[in-house]
Design an enzyme around this catalytic site. Structure first.
Site, short mmCIF file in Angstrom:
data_model
loop_
_atom_site.label_atom_id
_atom_site.label_comp_id
_atom_site.label_asym_id
_atom_site.label_seq_id
_atom_site.Cartn_x
_atom_site.Cartn_y
_atom_site.Cartn_z
N SER A 63 0.79 -1.24 0.00
CA SER A 63 0.00 0.00 0.00
C SER A 63 0.82 1.28 0.00
O SER A 63 0.25 2.37 -0.17
CB SER A 63 -0.94 0.02 1.19
OG SER A 63 -2.01 -0.86 0.95
N TYR A 188 -4.40 -2.71 -10.25
CA TYR A 188 -4.20 -2.46 -8.82
C TYR A 188 -3.23 -3.49 -8.20
O TYR A 188 -2.32 -3.14 -7.46
CB TYR A 188 -5.56 -2.49 -8.10
CG TYR A 188 -5.47 -2.48 -6.59
CD1 TYR A 188 -5.25 -1.30 -5.89
CD2 TYR A 188 -5.60 -3.66 -5.86
CE1 TYR A 188 -5.15 -1.29 -4.50
CE2 TYR A 188 -5.50 -3.67 -4.47
CZ TYR A 188 -5.28 -2.49 -3.80
OH TYR A 188 -5.17 -2.48 -2.43
N TYR A 240 -4.49 3.75 8.26
CA TYR A 240 -5.84 3.21 8.44
C TYR A 240 -6.39 3.57 9.83
O TYR A 240 -6.30 4.73 10.22
CB TYR A 240 -5.86 1.68 8.19
CG TYR A 240 -5.03 1.32 7.01
CD1 TYR A 240 -5.41 1.75 5.73
CD2 TYR A 240 -3.83 0.63 7.13
CE1 TYR A 240 -4.64 1.46 4.63
CE2 TYR A 240 -3.06 0.34 6.03
CZ TYR A 240 -3.46 0.75 4.79
OH TYR A 240 -2.70 0.49 3.71
N1 GLN Z 1 -2.49 -5.27 -1.89
C1 GLN Z 1 -2.96 -5.19 -0.54
C2 GLN Z 1 -4.48 -5.37 -0.53
O1 GLN Z 1 -5.15 -4.90 -1.38
C3 GLN Z 1 -2.54 -3.90 0.03
C4 GLN Z 1 -2.98 -3.71 1.47
C5 GLN Z 1 -1.99 -2.95 2.33
O2 GLN Z 1 -0.80 -2.88 2.08
N2 GLN Z 1 -2.50 -2.43 3.42
O3 GLN Z 1 -5.03 -5.98 0.35
#
Ligand code: GLN
Length: 304
Positions: A63, A188, A240
């Site tokens: 992310s 993505y 988050y």
């Molecule tokens: N590719 C991961 C997902 O979509 C990214 C989530 C993350 O790094 N918090 O779940």
């Protein structure tokens, strides 16, 4: 103590701390990593580049890429971007669906998965060769040659991406996704599969400490105001439902990924990247947060 000594001292201390985190097993390939890896690298505007531990090993930035895709979309669309995604902390997990239904498919912010899917959709609509063009954009931000996608990780995530597919389809039903969900998801997953080291990340993110100008060729990627806004979103939404705690304990704009990486920016001073793959309950690197908390405490320089 100078910055190098502080980093070395804290690295030695936190390496020995009992790691209460767990690897992100929901993406099978992310478990294929040495869980004891631990690296730190700082890049400052006074030309200090210093790293310890596994700071040159590449890992899945996951992310953290959401900052880079947001920056590319922002530089293409300008302020119109905020009609498609908001800038409010979600207070929910990175892959949560609950707010989307009541908020008509407009994601709370670009750093939760829902928002990053909308950003991926925007890039798909605006780029001729999305994967190549995005990689080219990221490579322009620093002199790092090491950056690349991992097909192994992207495929591993795609095979189990039920929740992201649910998010993407739900947003599409509210007409906030233009392209086919399968294409958006594919792009993505590739974005999230990008691999870099702590050294590469700290050098790359340094332009956010430098008013939006790259260090390699002084190219302006974002205006000063836009740069402040990206840092503001990292400050409020980068972790988050742990964003408030990160601001409280560390006090820097930053972004985490489920690969165990964290990058943080001190505007006008430095960018620092930490990697330790085991995650706490909120999906953020356990030792990474511990390290940064002690680092900003010891250095006593704060954005507040
Ligand atoms: N590719 C991961 C997902 O979509 C990214 C989530 C993350 O790094 N918090 O779940």
């Amino acid at each position: 103590m100078n910055i190098e000594e502080i980093i070395q001292k804290l690295y030695d201390k936190i390496k020995l701390v009992d790691d209460k985190g767990h690897l992100a097993s929901y993406i099978p390939e992310l478990e294929n990593v040495n869980s004891e890896s631990f690296g730190v690298h700082i890049s400052t505007l006074n030309n200090l580049n210093f790293g310890v531990g596994n700071c040159y090993d590449k890992f899945s930035i996951q992310s953290i890429v959401k900052v880079l895709s947001l920056i590319m979309a922002y530089s293409l669309l300008g302020e119109k971007l905020w009609n498609r995604v908001k800038v409010e902390p979600s207070g929910t997990a990175f892959n949560s669906l609950i707010q989307l239904e009541v908020e008509n498919g407009i994601p709370r912010n670009p750093f939760i998965n829902a928002g990053a899917l909308v950003i991926a959709d925007i890039l798909l609509s605006h780029l001729n060769k999305p994967k190549e063009d995005f990689l080219g954009f990221v490579k322009k931000l620093s002199d790092s040659k090491e950056i690349g996608y991992s097909a192994r990780i992207a495929t591993s995530e795609k095979n189990v991406g039920y929740r992201n597919a649910a998010l993407c389809n739900l947003i599409k039903s509210f007409e906030n996704i233009e392209n086919e969900p399968s294409e958006v998801l594919d792009f993505y997953y590739n974005l999230c599969s990008l691999e870099m080291s702590c050294e590469g990340l700290s050098k790359l993110f340094l332009f956010l400490a430098n008013d939006g100008f790259t260090l390699v060729d002084n190219k302006q990627i974002l205006t000063r105001s836009q740069t402040k806004r990206i840092n503001a979103i990292m400050q409020t939404c980068g972790f988050y439902d742990e964003s408030g705690e990160f601001a409280f304990k560390v006090g820097l704009p930053g972004k985490s990924g489920v690969g165990g990486g964290i990058v943080a920016v001190h505007p006008k001073h430095y960018a620092i990247a930490v990697w330790s793959p085991k995650l706490n309950k909120k999906g953020n690197s356990y030792k990474g947060i511990r390290f940064l908390e002690d680092f900003t405490t010891e250095t006593e320089i704060s954005i507040f």
